[in-house]
Design a protein around this motif. Structure first.
Motif, PDB file in Angstrom:
ATOM      1  N   SER A   1       0.814  -1.212   0.000  1.00 22.87           N
ATOM      2  CA  SER A   1       0.000   0.000   0.000  1.00 22.87           C
ATOM      3  C   SER A   1       0.846   1.260   0.000  1.00 22.87           C
ATOM      4  O   SER A   1       0.425   2.301  -0.478  1.00 22.87           O
ATOM      5  CB  SER A   1      -0.918   0.002   1.230  1.00 22.87           C
ATOM      6  N   ASN A   2       2.064   1.178   0.550  1.00 21.64           N
ATOM      7  CA  ASN A   2       2.884   2.387   0.664  1.00 21.64           C
ATOM      8  C   ASN A   2       4.348   2.140   0.353  1.00 21.64           C
ATOM      9  O   ASN A   2       5.167   3.042   0.489  1.00 21.64           O
ATOM     10  CB  ASN A   2       2.787   2.960   2.087  1.00 21.64           C
TER      11      ASN A   2
ATOM     12  N   THR B   1      -1.897  -7.517   2.582  1.00 26.66           N
ATOM     13  CA  THR B   1      -1.894  -8.081   1.233  1.00 26.66           C
ATOM     14  C   THR B   1      -0.787  -7.457   0.394  1.00 26.66           C
ATOM     15  O   THR B   1      -0.346  -6.333   0.627  1.00 26.66           O
ATOM     16  CB  THR B   1      -3.244  -7.858   0.532  1.00 26.66           C
ATOM     17  N   PHE B   2      -0.347  -8.220  -0.608  1.00 23.90           N
ATOM     18  CA  PHE B   2       0.715  -7.799  -1.515  1.00 23.90           C
ATOM     19  C   PHE B   2       0.299  -8.107  -2.945  1.00 23.90           C
ATOM     20  O   PHE B   2      -0.237  -9.185  -3.219  1.00 23.90           O
ATOM     21  CB  PHE B   2       2.015  -8.554  -1.212  1.00 23.90           C
ATOM     22  N   GLY B   3       0.564  -7.177  -3.841  1.00 23.66           N
ATOM     23  CA  GLY B   3       0.295  -7.411  -5.250  1.00 23.66           C
ATOM     24  C   GLY B   3       1.495  -8.090  -5.886  1.00 23.66           C
ATOM     25  O   GLY B   3       2.576  -7.499  -5.982  1.00 23.66           O
ATOM     26  N   LEU B   4       1.351  -9.350  -6.302  1.00 22.83           N
ATOM     27  CA  LEU B   4       2.442 -10.095  -6.920  1.00 22.83           C
ATOM     28  C   LEU B   4       2.574  -9.676  -8.385  1.00 22.83           C
ATOM     29  O   LEU B   4       1.595  -9.675  -9.135  1.00 22.83           O
ATOM     30  CB  LEU B   4       2.164 -11.595  -6.833  1.00 22.83           C
ATOM     31  N   LEU B   5       3.795  -9.339  -8.791  1.00 22.91           N
ATOM     32  CA  LEU B   5       4.039  -8.854 -10.149  1.00 22.91           C
ATOM     33  C   LEU B   5       4.717  -9.899 -11.020  1.00 22.91           C
ATOM     34  O   LEU B   5       5.500 -10.722 -10.528  1.00 22.91           O
ATOM     35  CB  LEU B   5       4.904  -7.595 -10.107  1.00 22.91           C
TER      36      LEU B   5
ATOM     37  N   THR C   1      -2.885 -11.636  -5.740  1.00 22.21           N
ATOM     38  CA  THR C   1      -2.785 -11.004  -4.426  1.00 22.21           C
ATOM     39  C   THR C   1      -2.345 -12.049  -3.419  1.00 22.21           C
ATOM     40  O   THR C   1      -2.995 -13.087  -3.272  1.00 22.21           O
ATOM     41  CB  THR C   1      -4.136 -10.404  -3.990  1.00 22.21           C
ATOM     42  N   LEU C   2      -1.224 -11.789  -2.759  1.00 23.57           N
ATOM     43  CA  LEU C   2      -0.758 -12.661  -1.689  1.00 23.57           C
ATOM     44  C   LEU C   2      -1.180 -12.051  -0.362  1.00 23.57           C
ATOM     45  O   LEU C   2      -1.299 -10.828  -0.241  1.00 23.57           O
ATOM     46  CB  LEU C   2       0.764 -12.806  -1.734  1.00 23.57           C
ATOM     47  N   ARG C   3      -1.379 -12.904   0.640  1.00 23.38           N
ATOM     48  CA  ARG C   3      -1.801 -12.403   1.952  1.00 23.38           C
ATOM     49  C   ARG C   3      -0.879 -12.940   3.038  1.00 23.38           C
ATOM     50  O   ARG C   3      -0.507 -14.104   3.035  1.00 23.38           O
ATOM     51  CB  ARG C   3      -3.239 -12.815   2.248  1.00 23.38           C
TER      52      ARG C   3
ATOM     53  N   ILE D   1       9.888  -8.904   7.582  1.00 18.93           N
ATOM     54  CA  ILE D   1       9.698 -10.138   6.838  1.00 18.93           C
ATOM     55  C   ILE D   1       8.340 -10.714   7.216  1.00 18.93           C
ATOM     56  O   ILE D   1       8.057 -10.954   8.389  1.00 18.93           O
ATOM     57  CB  ILE D   1      10.806 -11.156   7.154  1.00 18.93           C
ATOM     58  N   TYR D   2       7.495 -10.887   6.211  1.00 17.29           N
ATOM     59  CA  TYR D   2       6.152 -11.437   6.403  1.00 17.29           C
ATOM     60  C   TYR D   2       6.118 -12.900   5.977  1.00 17.29           C
ATOM     61  O   TYR D   2       6.787 -13.298   5.015  1.00 17.29           O
ATOM     62  CB  TYR D   2       5.130 -10.691   5.545  1.00 17.29           C
ATOM     63  N   ARG D   3       5.308 -13.699   6.676  1.00 17.21           N
ATOM     64  CA  ARG D   3       4.985 -15.053   6.223  1.00 17.21           C
ATOM     65  C   ARG D   3       3.640 -15.006   5.523  1.00 17.21           C
ATOM     66  O   ARG D   3       2.687 -14.416   6.048  1.00 17.21           O
ATOM     67  CB  ARG D   3       4.924 -16.009   7.407  1.00 17.21           C
TER      68      ARG D   3
END
Length: 287
Positions: A55-56, A101-105, A114-116, A132-134
């Motif tokens: 998001s940022n 959430t993360f937008g996978l490119l 979208t990964l969560r 570091i996120y799991r």
């Protein structure tokens, strides 16, 4: 810090501080490890595949040399990109619940999934600037569904002179430059980072590039995570980090940008991508 202004203001309102790294680059008086001059290896293709947009901030799906395809996929970004606010100096966060959430490119920079996250595995702005996120999925599942492989984190110290690319999933932009050298201490506001990477001036990173993987163009491996730069020429303030050498001498390099090394992270993760800060060789700050 390299985070968009609106996100910075939001973080200030949330935590009462506003540390968000921004840019980086030049020369150090200290002896620097340098890349060998003989026989140059061919560069690999560096694109957006495996990077993510937040998001940022920017980030990437990473694995370590010992990770297995069946392990939960991890996402790397900056400590100052943490959704609950920037960690204070001396603070280390582990095992914190998250649903970010993360937008996978893909290679072209298009969002394909979208990964969560389900956990903040590790986050700090002490000595380094990492979160570091799991995620809720595995490397194998990501590869099977989207054809995307993670980026591997190099487990050896980077060297000066190495050609690198800083890949921003937030801006869908790739910066190309070299590692100019290493900074004994990089001070920004209340935070101090150790052994930071300084870029040559071509990597003029901007807000939103925070958390971008810094990739060695020869190996394709992650050697650092982009985090800050001196925007206005101020001395040791937020968005204006200063370099401090081992003798305490301060140098300000306006327009130069920096990253935090990642080679020391793999030693802190064991089988199943589990964090173990007591593991042999693990030097990450502990809670």
């Amino acid at each position: 810090m390299n985070k968009p202004l609106l996100a910075v203001l939001s973080a200030v309102a949330t935590v009462g501080l506003g540390a968000t790294p921004a840019l980086a680059a030049p020369h150090s008086s200290a002896p620097q490890p340098t890349a060998p001059h003989a026989a140059k290896a061919a560069a690999v293709t560096v694109d957006f595949a495996g990077t993510v947009s937040l998001s940022n901030c920017s980030g990437s799906v990473i694995r370590f040399p010992g990770s297995a395809d069946t392990d939960p996929a991890l996402v790397l970004t900056n400590g100052h990109c943490l959704e609950t606010g920037m960690p204070s100096a001396g603070q280390v966060i582990t095992g914190q619940s998250s649903s970010r959430t993360f937008g996978l490119l893909n290679s072209a920079g298009s969002k394909i999934a979208t990964l969560r996250a389900n956990q903040v595995v590790y986050s700090t702005m002490t000595d380094t600037d990492v979160t570091i996120y799991r995620t809720t999925t595995t490397y194998a599942a990501i590869k099977s569904s989207y054809g995307i492989s993670p980026l591997t984190v190099q487990d050896t110290h980077p060297v000066a002179g190495t050609a690198i690319k800083v890949v921003s999933g937030y801006w869908k932009r790739i910066y190309s430059c070299n590692i100019d050298g290493f900074v004994y201490r990089l001070k920004e506001g209340d935070w101090t980072f150790k052994d930071s990477v300084r870029y040559t001036s071509a990597c003029n990173t901007i807000g939103g590039t925070s958390g971008s993987p810094v990739i060695d163009v020869t190996t394709g491996k992650v050697v650092a995570v982009n985090n800050t730069g001196n925007e206005d020429g101020e001395r040791c303030t937020v968005n204006n980090p200063c370099e401090v050498d081992a003798s305490g001498n301060v140098t300000v390099r306006q327009g130069i940008n920096y990253a935090q090394e990642t080679y020391n992270i793999p030693a802190c993760f064991t089988t199943g991508n589990k964090l173990n800060l007591s593991a042999a060789g693990c030097t990450l700050p502990k809670p």
